[in-house]
Design an enzyme around this catalytic site. Structure first.
Site, PDB file in Angstrom:
ATOM      1  N   TYR A 192       0.686  -1.456  -0.196  1.00 13.71           N
ATOM      2  CA  TYR A 192      -0.107  -0.430   0.141  1.00 13.71           C
ATOM      3  C   TYR A 192       0.807   1.540   0.276  1.00 13.71           C
ATOM      4  O   TYR A 192       1.843   1.482   1.019  1.00 13.71           O
ATOM      5  CB  TYR A 192      -1.058  -0.169   1.449  1.00 13.71           C
ATOM      6  CG  TYR A 192      -1.823   1.170   1.414  1.00 13.71           C
ATOM      7  CD1 TYR A 192      -2.874   1.508   0.312  1.00 13.71           C
ATOM      8  CD2 TYR A 192      -1.301   2.299   2.326  1.00 13.71           C
ATOM      9  CE1 TYR A 192      -3.716   2.796   0.579  1.00 13.71           C
ATOM     10  CE2 TYR A 192      -2.191   3.472   2.458  1.00 13.71           C
ATOM     11  CZ  TYR A 192      -3.445   3.273   1.273  1.00 13.71           C
ATOM     12  OH  TYR A 192      -4.500   4.847   1.978  1.00 13.71           O
ATOM     13  N   ASP A 194       9.524   2.755  -0.188  1.00 12.97           N
ATOM     14  CA  ASP A 194       8.658   3.199   0.384  1.00 12.97           C
ATOM     15  C   ASP A 194       9.188   2.775   1.898  1.00 12.97           C
ATOM     16  O   ASP A 194       8.210   2.315   1.789  1.00 12.97           O
ATOM     17  CB  ASP A 194       7.307   2.720   0.193  1.00 12.97           C
ATOM     18  CG  ASP A 194       6.465   4.110   0.519  1.00 12.97           C
ATOM     19  OD1 ASP A 194       6.592   4.172   1.822  1.00 12.97           O
ATOM     20  OD2 ASP A 194       5.234   3.255   0.371  1.00 12.97           O
ATOM     21  N   LYS A 227       5.566   9.105   9.224  1.00  6.62           N
ATOM     22  CA  LYS A 227       5.356   8.491  10.294  1.00  6.62           C
ATOM     23  C   LYS A 227       6.852   8.713  11.433  1.00  6.62           C
ATOM     24  O   LYS A 227       6.143  10.032  11.397  1.00  6.62           O
ATOM     25  CB  LYS A 227       5.668   6.731  10.004  1.00  6.62           C
ATOM     26  CG  LYS A 227       4.592   6.550   9.205  1.00  6.62           C
ATOM     27  CD  LYS A 227       4.319   5.022   9.169  1.00  6.62           C
ATOM     28  CE  LYS A 227       2.827   4.554   8.328  1.00  6.62           C
ATOM     29  NZ  LYS A 227       1.219   4.778   9.261  1.00  6.62           N
TER      30      LYS A 227
END
Length: 432
Positions: A146, A241, A269
């Site tokens: 994702y 990613d 994050k």
């Protein structure tokens, strides 16, 4: 006594009247695991507390950012100091370059970084940049990975898409995804075949070097090196990613751990310390194509806002100056995952686990889990029973079989002991 839920239920009904499903991110609705989602009002160190007064050992950590735990004093103090000077200016501030310098110091391959507000923005922008740099249209992603909810990336995606059993997303025309090639993770032969079929047409390969969005799935030996070789051979770009793995698996993320250098990297994050921050970064030759220096446009009103920069800077500086915390988290996570899996074996419940550093998943299947097809064989009903039992025992796990869990520097040996004890009881309920 069982977990109290009256206040959380009332808050859920109130939210459902004004917010789709009562949530601002789908997995929070607990549709995949059942039961009542708690409404959290406070966090401290490794614990969270909900509106009903229940206490939980938290292994979600805001889905990864809180590597120092909840309300880490260094982060709180930095944000308090920043907010006294104002929340946002829509203009440059000194803290943007300060955070950029710390980020770049951890990733030698990077020369320049652009901050945005979400991982979706970061991956979308990195792909746009890769297409502009290579003058090509096709991109390769992997099943179960994702990379945010941009149209071209919601193809066989993980995270909430996998959790809710949605094959893609309504509202995304086929024309938007026709240049997206979704391939099986950990299968370099499939990548090689795709590059031979679309020779000279693939702009980039984007990959979670350690997948966290179909549960934690590490790369097979030499898989990342194979991606590096194939993309370089075809003058394509490799994008890691590292929104989830950046500063999580090591100070230099998966790139430090595995020794493979991509062309572009997306981060998020942890670099925001719990506030909304993400970034994309790479060599100056590529990054200088971004406006105002080049023709690739990307902008954001709150990008680089001073509160987020302060929280991120405090978090990264702590990690940089206290790198022993990575070893501490590694040891505790290893103990936790092996002992819980052993408890499952003793109870006769098929469970296997994957773990890289402080990032892990218990899959309710015999295993091994190496890609989306093997992850999808997990018994999600059994996981749901386990999740509900653990929640009742005061342990908060990701409310999805297909999301990674995280241990923080704030977790203690006692937290691990309590979690293992709770799991032993939970597995008896799963078996029953």
């Amino acid at each position: 006594m069982g977990r109290k839920v009256d206040k959380s239920r009332r808050l859920q009904k109130r939210a459902e009247a004004v917010i789709p499903g009562g949530v601002d991110s789908p997995v929070r609705a607990f549709r995949a695991v059942g039961g009542d989602p708690p409404f959290i009002v406070r966090g401290e160190a490794s614990r969270m507390y909900d509106a009903d007064g229940n206490e939980y050992i938290d292994y979600v950590g805001s889905w990864g950012p809180l590597i120092l735990g909840h309300a880490a004093p260094e982060v709180v103090e930095a944000v308090v100091q920043a907010v006294r000077n104002g929340t946002s200016f829509g203009a440059s501030t000194p803290s943007e370059a300060e955070l950029a310098e710390v980020v770049l110091s951890a990733y030698p391959r990077m020369e320049k970084v652009r901050f945005v507000s979400s991982g979706t923005e970061a991956t979308m922008s990195a792909i746009r940049l890769a297409r502009a740099y290579t003058k090509r249209k096709y991109i390769v992603k992997f099943e179960g990975c994702y990379h945010g909810h941009a149209d071209a990336l919601l193809v066989k995606a993980g995270s909430g898409v996998a959790t809710l059993g949605i094959p893609g997303s309504a509202g995304v025309p086929e024309e938007f995804t026709q240049f997206t090639l979704a391939l099986p993770f950990n299968n370099p032969d499939a990548v090689d075949q795709a590059f031979k079929k679309f020779r000279g047409q693939i702009a980039c390969v984007i990959v979670e070097p350690v997948v966290g969005n179909m549960g934690c799935v590490p790369p097979a030996r030499d898989f990342l090196d194979a991606l590096r070789y194939i993309t370089s051979r075809d003058d394509s770009l490799l994008i890691f990613d590292e929104v989830m793995t950046g500063f999580r698996l090591a100070f230099g993320g998966a790139q430090e751990l595995y020794g493979t250098a991509p062309d572009l990297t997306t981060l998020g994050k942890i670099i925001g310390g719990g506030l909304p921050v993400a970034a994309y970064a790479g060599p100056a030759e590529i990054m200088d194509m971004v406006a105002p220096l080049g023709p690739v446009y990307q902008a954001g009103t709150l990008s680089g806002n001073p509160l987020a920069m302060a929280a991120g800077l405090a978090t990264l500086c702590y990690l940089r100056d206290n790198r022993e915390v990575y070893g501490q988290m590694e040891r505790r996570a290893a103990t936790l995952t092996t002992m819980v899996t052993e408890a499952a074996r003793e109870a006769g419940v098929p469970v296997t686990y994957n773990r890289v550093g402080s990032m892990f998943t218990w899959f309710f299947t015999e295993g091994p889990v190496t890609d989306w097809d093997s992850a999808a064989r997990s018994n999600t009903e059994a996981f749901g029973r386990f999740h509900r039992a653990m929640l009742e025992a005061g342990v908060y796990l990701p409310p999805s079989q297909f999301e990674a869990a995280f241990l923080s520097a704030a977790h203690t040996d006692e937290d691990v002991r309590q979690t293992v004890a709770a799991a032993r009881e939970a597995f008896t309920l799963v078996q029953a």
